[in-house]
Design a protein around this motif. Structure first.
Motif, PDB file in Angstrom:
ATOM      1  N   SER A  82      32.670  33.630  35.691  1.00  0.00           N
ATOM      2  CA  SER A  82      33.197  34.979  35.950  1.00  0.00           C
ATOM      3  C   SER A  82      34.560  34.953  36.638  1.00  0.00           C
ATOM      4  CB  SER A  82      32.212  35.763  36.809  1.00  0.00           C
ATOM      5  OG  SER A  82      32.062  35.138  38.071  1.00  0.00           O
ATOM      6  N   VAL A  83      34.912  33.816  37.216  1.00  0.00           N
ATOM      7  CA  VAL A  83      36.185  33.703  37.938  1.00  0.00           C
ATOM      8  C   VAL A  83      36.925  32.457  37.467  1.00  0.00           C
ATOM      9  CG1 VAL A  83      35.527  34.951  40.029  1.00  0.00           C
ATOM     10  CG2 VAL A  83      34.965  32.541  39.830  1.00  0.00           C
ATOM     11  N   GLU A  84      38.231  32.430  37.710  1.00  0.00           N
ATOM     12  CA  GLU A  84      39.032  31.295  37.252  1.00  0.00           C
ATOM     13  C   GLU A  84      38.701  30.022  38.017  1.00  0.00           C
ATOM     14  OE1 GLU A  84      43.212  32.266  37.154  1.00  0.00           O
ATOM     15  OE2 GLU A  84      42.720  34.005  35.902  1.00  0.00           O
ATOM     16  N   ARG A  93      27.503  32.576  50.590  1.00  0.00           N
ATOM     17  CA  ARG A  93      27.322  33.528  51.703  1.00  0.00           C
ATOM     18  C   ARG A  93      27.744  34.928  51.278  1.00  0.00           C
ATOM     19  NH1 ARG A  93      27.908  31.646  57.511  1.00  0.00           N
ATOM     20  NH2 ARG A  93      28.744  33.711  57.808  1.00  0.00           N
ATOM     21  N   ARG A  94      28.854  34.988  50.537  1.00  0.00           N
ATOM     22  CA  ARG A  94      29.371  36.279  50.086  1.00  0.00           C
ATOM     23  C   ARG A  94      28.338  36.986  49.202  1.00  0.00           C
ATOM     24  NH1 ARG A  94      31.633  37.560  45.390  1.00  0.00           N
ATOM     25  NH2 ARG A  94      32.980  39.400  45.308  1.00  0.00           N
ATOM     26  N   GLU A  95      27.708  36.233  48.306  1.00  0.00           N
ATOM     27  CA  GLU A  95      26.722  36.844  47.406  1.00  0.00           C
ATOM     28  C   GLU A  95      25.480  37.303  48.167  1.00  0.00           C
ATOM     29  OE1 GLU A  95      27.327  34.665  43.160  1.00  0.00           O
ATOM     30  OE2 GLU A  95      27.062  33.374  44.891  1.00  0.00           O
ATOM     31  N   ASP A 130      37.115  41.051  38.126  1.00  0.00           N
ATOM     32  CA  ASP A 130      38.533  41.402  38.271  1.00  0.00           C
ATOM     33  C   ASP A 130      38.675  42.517  39.308  1.00  0.00           C
ATOM     34  OD1 ASP A 130      41.262  41.508  37.915  1.00  0.00           O
ATOM     35  OD2 ASP A 130      41.157  42.784  36.150  1.00  0.00           O
ATOM     36  N   GLY A 131      38.045  42.288  40.456  1.00  0.00           N
ATOM     37  CA  GLY A 131      38.095  43.286  41.528  1.00  0.00           C
ATOM     38  C   GLY A 131      36.993  44.322  41.374  1.00  0.00           C
ATOM     39  N   GLY A 132      36.431  44.754  42.515  1.00  0.00           N
ATOM     40  CA  GLY A 132      35.437  45.831  42.491  1.00  0.00           C
ATOM     41  C   GLY A 132      34.105  45.441  41.886  1.00  0.00           C
ATOM     42  N   THR A 133      33.668  44.201  42.113  1.00  0.00           N
ATOM     43  CA  THR A 133      32.386  43.810  41.505  1.00  0.00           C
ATOM     44  C   THR A 133      31.200  44.421  42.245  1.00  0.00           C
ATOM     45  OG1 THR A 133      32.287  41.764  42.770  1.00  0.00           O
ATOM     46  CG2 THR A 133      33.301  41.640  40.593  1.00  0.00           C
ATOM     47  N   ARG A 134      31.325  44.628  43.571  1.00  0.00           N
ATOM     48  CA  ARG A 134      30.179  45.216  44.281  1.00  0.00           C
ATOM     49  C   ARG A 134      29.996  46.683  43.875  1.00  0.00           C
ATOM     50  NH1 ARG A 134      32.091  44.075  50.104  1.00  0.00           N
ATOM     51  NH2 ARG A 134      33.386  42.692  48.845  1.00  0.00           N
ATOM     52  N   THR A 135      31.123  47.389  43.701  1.00  0.00           N
ATOM     53  CA  THR A 135      31.022  48.802  43.332  1.00  0.00           C
ATOM     54  C   THR A 135      30.536  48.942  41.887  1.00  0.00           C
ATOM     55  OG1 THR A 135      33.408  48.726  42.912  1.00  0.00           O
ATOM     56  CG2 THR A 135      32.697  49.697  44.996  1.00  0.00           C
ATOM     57  N   CYS A 173      42.274  46.472  41.069  1.00  0.00           N
ATOM     58  CA  CYS A 173      41.980  45.275  40.270  1.00  0.00           C
ATOM     59  C   CYS A 173      42.144  44.056  41.194  1.00  0.00           C
ATOM     60  CB  CYS A 173      42.889  45.205  39.051  1.00  0.00           C
ATOM     61  SG  CYS A 173      44.634  45.053  39.463  1.00  0.00           S
ATOM     62  N   ASP A 174      41.842  42.889  40.664  1.00  0.00           N
ATOM     63  CA  ASP A 174      41.822  41.676  41.487  1.00  0.00           C
ATOM     64  C   ASP A 174      43.148  41.418  42.213  1.00  0.00           C
ATOM     65  OD1 ASP A 174      40.703  39.291  42.482  1.00  0.00           O
ATOM     66  OD2 ASP A 174      41.660  38.135  40.893  1.00  0.00           O
ATOM     67  N   VAL A 175      44.267  41.552  41.501  1.00  0.00           N
ATOM     68  CA  VAL A 175      45.584  41.275  42.103  1.00  0.00           C
ATOM     69  C   VAL A 175      45.847  42.251  43.258  1.00  0.00           C
ATOM     70  CG1 VAL A 175      48.071  41.217  41.660  1.00  0.00           C
ATOM     71  CG2 VAL A 175      46.477  40.428  39.922  1.00  0.00           C
ATOM     72  N   GLU A 176      45.494  43.514  43.055  1.00  0.00           N
ATOM     73  CA  GLU A 176      45.712  44.510  44.109  1.00  0.00           C
ATOM     74  C   GLU A 176      44.805  44.226  45.309  1.00  0.00           C
ATOM     75  OE1 GLU A 176      47.062  48.438  41.587  1.00  0.00           O
ATOM     76  OE2 GLU A 176      44.927  47.996  41.674  1.00  0.00           O
ATOM     77  N   ASP A 177      43.587  43.776  45.005  1.00  0.00           N
ATOM     78  CA  ASP A 177      42.648  43.439  46.065  1.00  0.00           C
ATOM     79  C   ASP A 177      43.182  42.260  46.876  1.00  0.00           C
ATOM     80  OD1 ASP A 177      40.426  41.824  47.231  1.00  0.00           O
ATOM     81  OD2 ASP A 177      39.176  43.438  46.481  1.00  0.00           O
ATOM     82  N   LYS A 178      43.673  41.238  46.161  1.00  0.00           N
ATOM     83  CA  LYS A 178      44.122  39.999  46.824  1.00  0.00           C
ATOM     84  C   LYS A 178      45.406  40.194  47.618  1.00  0.00           C
ATOM     85  CE  LYS A 178      42.216  36.059  44.464  1.00  0.00           C
ATOM     86  NZ  LYS A 178      41.710  36.415  43.129  1.00  0.00           N
TER      87      LYS A 178
HETATM   88  O1  CDP Z   1      34.522  42.214  43.859  1.00  0.00           O
HETATM   89  P1  CDP Z   1      34.655  42.958  45.159  1.00  0.00           P
HETATM   90  O2  CDP Z   1      35.993  43.680  45.246  1.00  0.00           O
HETATM   91  O3  CDP Z   1      33.501  43.885  45.414  1.00  0.00           O
HETATM   92  O4  CDP Z   1      34.559  41.877  46.319  1.00  0.00           O
HETATM   93  P2  CDP Z   1      35.689  40.969  47.025  1.00  0.00           P
HETATM   94  O5  CDP Z   1      34.957  39.952  47.830  1.00  0.00           O
HETATM   95  O6  CDP Z   1      36.676  41.853  47.693  1.00  0.00           O
HETATM   96  O7  CDP Z   1      36.373  40.200  45.815  1.00  0.00           O
HETATM   97  C1  CDP Z   1      37.469  40.732  45.155  1.00  0.00           C
HETATM   98  C2  CDP Z   1      37.737  39.953  43.912  1.00  0.00           C
HETATM   99  O8  CDP Z   1      38.066  38.612  44.215  1.00  0.00           O
HETATM  100  C3  CDP Z   1      36.550  39.829  42.948  1.00  0.00           C
HETATM  101  O9  CDP Z   1      36.281  40.990  42.207  1.00  0.00           O
HETATM  102  C4  CDP Z   1      37.018  38.684  42.089  1.00  0.00           C
HETATM  103  O10 CDP Z   1      37.929  39.146  41.106  1.00  0.00           O
HETATM  104  C5  CDP Z   1      37.734  37.796  43.109  1.00  0.00           C
HETATM  105  N1  CDP Z   1      36.869  36.676  43.524  1.00  0.00           N
HETATM  106  C6  CDP Z   1      37.130  35.429  42.986  1.00  0.00           C
HETATM  107  O11 CDP Z   1      38.066  35.287  42.205  1.00  0.00           O
HETATM  108  N2  CDP Z   1      36.320  34.358  43.320  1.00  0.00           N
HETATM  109  C7  CDP Z   1      35.272  34.509  44.154  1.00  0.00           C
HETATM  110  N3  CDP Z   1      34.500  33.473  44.464  1.00  0.00           N
HETATM  111  C8  CDP Z   1      35.011  35.769  44.719  1.00  0.00           C
HETATM  112  C9  CDP Z   1      35.832  36.826  44.383  1.00  0.00           C
END
Ligand code: CDP
Length: 243
Positions: A82-84, A93-95, A130-135, A173-178
């Motif tokens: 799911s991620v690069e 821990r995050r999960e 690509d960002g927002g997986t919990r939502t 999206c992921d870039v905006e989140d990061k």
């Molecule tokens: O996904 P969400 O925004 O709810 O949670 P986050 O912890 O803020 O993660 C933001 C984004 O970082 C995820 O949606 C993924 O795109 C990316 N991520 C990643 O690339 N590798 C991980 N092990 C965890 C998150």
């Protein structure tokens, strides 16, 4: 992905061309799996999630069963593809943390007291992040619960708002989140206008927080409309009678 020079261009467009208050293209489908009691697929742009629900069924192991209500088990998991970057195989821990906050949000709308000694098991698999997986996971899980026929006070609709280049934006999206300054996931039971999950990573002024919440509410009402549409699509048509 590397940090882009700017997250918002001179025309006010974001990295993927959206305006500040635009959601990503959304897809929702209910009942996509045969083996579980309820299921849903939800896509927000590049974020793709499947949720599956089993139950209510007898709780196992039995000693964990509660005499007055069902247990809601919830597992949020990211697939290794799911991620690069290489994602560890087990639960990180995050999960574990996300499974907990998602469970707590779903517990607020589910009538668990109707099923003493039972368990309801919710599985969320992120197949692309690509960002927002919990939502997206929460939005999908509440649809899968509804698909399983679990009585609920309302669906849960969720989206993140955030701050990038000093501006509030909807559905990061992921870039905006990061590379943004703040990320605030918000989940609501829209019928009651009640917030069932709110987290904030980064900093916002009280004024930005208020505006951000209003922006999230706007996104949530559109997501809620799409959820009800997806449910109607499955349940409003009657299958042809067998002769
Ligand atoms: O996904 P969400 O925004 O709810 O949670 P986050 O912890 O803020 O993660 C933001 C984004 O970082 C995820 O949606 C993924 O795109 C990316 N991520 C990643 O690339 N590798 C991980 N092990 C965890 C998150």
């Amino acid at each position: 992905m590397e940090k882009p020079e700017r997250l918002i261009d001179e025309n006010g467009r974001r990295v993927d061309g959206r305006r500040f208050d635009e959601l990503r293209p959304i897809k929702m489908e209910i009942g996509i799996l045969d083996k579980s009691d309820g299921s849903a697929y939800v896509e927000f742009g590049g974020t793709k999630v499947i949720a599956a629900v089993f139950g209510p069924r007898e709780a196992h192991p039995r000693h964990l069963a509660l005499p007055d209500r069902a247990i809601l088990n919830c597992r949020y998991h990211m697939t290794s593809f799911s991620v690069e970057e290489r994602k560890p195989l087990g639960m990180t821990r995050r999960e574990v943390e996300l499974s907990k906050v998602i469970r707590e949000a779903l517990e607020t709308v589910t009538f668990l007291e109707e099923f003493p000694r039972a368990s309801i098991d919710v599985y969320i698999e992120v197949i692309q992040a690509d960002g927002g997986t919990r939502t997206t996971g929460l939005t999908a899980a509440s649809l899968a619960l509804a698909d399983a026929g679990i009585p609920m006070a309302d669906l849960v609709a969720a989206v993140a708002v955030g701050k990038v280049d000093g501006q509030l934006v909807l559905d990061l999206c992921d870039v905006e989140d990061k590379y943004g300054e703040a990320d605030m996931p918000v989940a609501m039971a829209p019928r009651f206008n009640s917030i069932v999950l709110l987290q904030l990573n980064g900093r916002m002024t009280p004024e930005e927080f208020r505006k951000g919440l209003a922006l999230a509410q706007k996104g949530v009402s559109e997501i809620y409309r799409l959820q009800r549409e997806a449910l109607k699509k499955k349940f409003s048509s009657v299958p042809p009678m067998e002769s």
